[in-house]
Design a protein around this motif. Structure first.
Motif, mmCIF file in Angstrom:
data_model
loop_
_atom_site.group_PDB
_atom_site.id
_atom_site.type_symbol
_atom_site.label_atom_id
_atom_site.label_comp_id
_atom_site.label_asym_id
_atom_site.label_seq_id
_atom_site.Cartn_x
_atom_site.Cartn_y
_atom_site.Cartn_z
ATOM 1 N N UNK A 122 0.811 -1.221 0.000
ATOM 2 C CA UNK A 122 0.000 0.000 0.000
ATOM 3 C C UNK A 122 0.841 1.267 0.000
ATOM 4 N N UNK A 123 1.950 1.278 0.742
ATOM 5 C CA UNK A 123 2.706 2.514 0.932
ATOM 6 C C UNK A 123 4.027 2.578 0.171
ATOM 7 N N UNK A 124 4.472 1.489 -0.410
ATOM 8 C CA UNK A 124 5.680 1.515 -1.223
ATOM 9 C C UNK A 124 6.956 1.669 -0.425
ATOM 10 N N UNK A 125 7.964 2.207 -1.061
ATOM 11 C CA UNK A 125 9.296 2.298 -0.475
ATOM 12 C C UNK A 125 9.431 3.402 0.561
ATOM 13 N N UNK A 126 8.730 4.487 0.377
ATOM 14 C CA UNK A 126 8.810 5.597 1.314
ATOM 15 C C UNK A 126 9.928 6.568 0.985
#
Length: 149
Positions: A122-126
């Motif tokens: 949902x949030x990926x690598x950041x």
């Protein structure tokens, strides 16, 4: 209490998420290191390794490489899809035959990994990742949908 001295919770969001991503990745990496490199007691407690051509060996490759890529923040979403799938297969093949209750069939850790991988999808690598550093993208903020008005 003076709210002007307290940073807003959003200020901690990316650093905390980075710690979460790195911890999940490194912990998952350890499972692969155990299977493939014989570290942490290996597959049988005496340092033995799994054959790369076995299902256990393939799982070790996914865990070792996937954990490392997640910890570094490289292609996190894609890798998390693969690792979540591996954990779902492990639940089906290894744990469900032992019973439906995860604490009794030994599958609770795998289910926790699935939950963590869903968050990573949902949030990926950041912001604090190699993806963000090398490709100038912050996949965590690109995909965020604001729920406040």
């Amino acid at each position: 209490m003076n709210d002007s001295l307290t940073p807003p919770p959003e200020a901690y969001e990316q650093p905390v998420y980075a710690v979460f991503r790195v911890l999940v990745g490194l912990l998952f990496f350890q499972h692969g290191a155990q299977k493939l490199l014989g570290l942490f007691g290996g597959v049988d407690g005496s340092g033995a390794t799994a054959s790369l051509t076995s299902m256990y060996g393939v799982a070790g490759v996914v865990e070792l490489l996937g954990g490392l890529l997640i910890a570094l923040g490289i292609l996190t979403r894609v890798v998390a899809i693969v690792t979540a799938g591996q954990m779902a297969v492990a639940q089906y093949l290894q744990h469900l035959p032992e019973g439906l209750v995860p604490i009794q069939n030994g599958g609770e850790l795998g289910l926790l990994y699935i939950a963590a991988f869903l968050a990573l999808i949902a949030y990926g690598s950041g912001r604090y990742s190699l993806d963000a550093l090398l490709f100038d993208r912050d996949s965590a903020t690109e995909s965020r949908v604001s729920v406040s008005s």
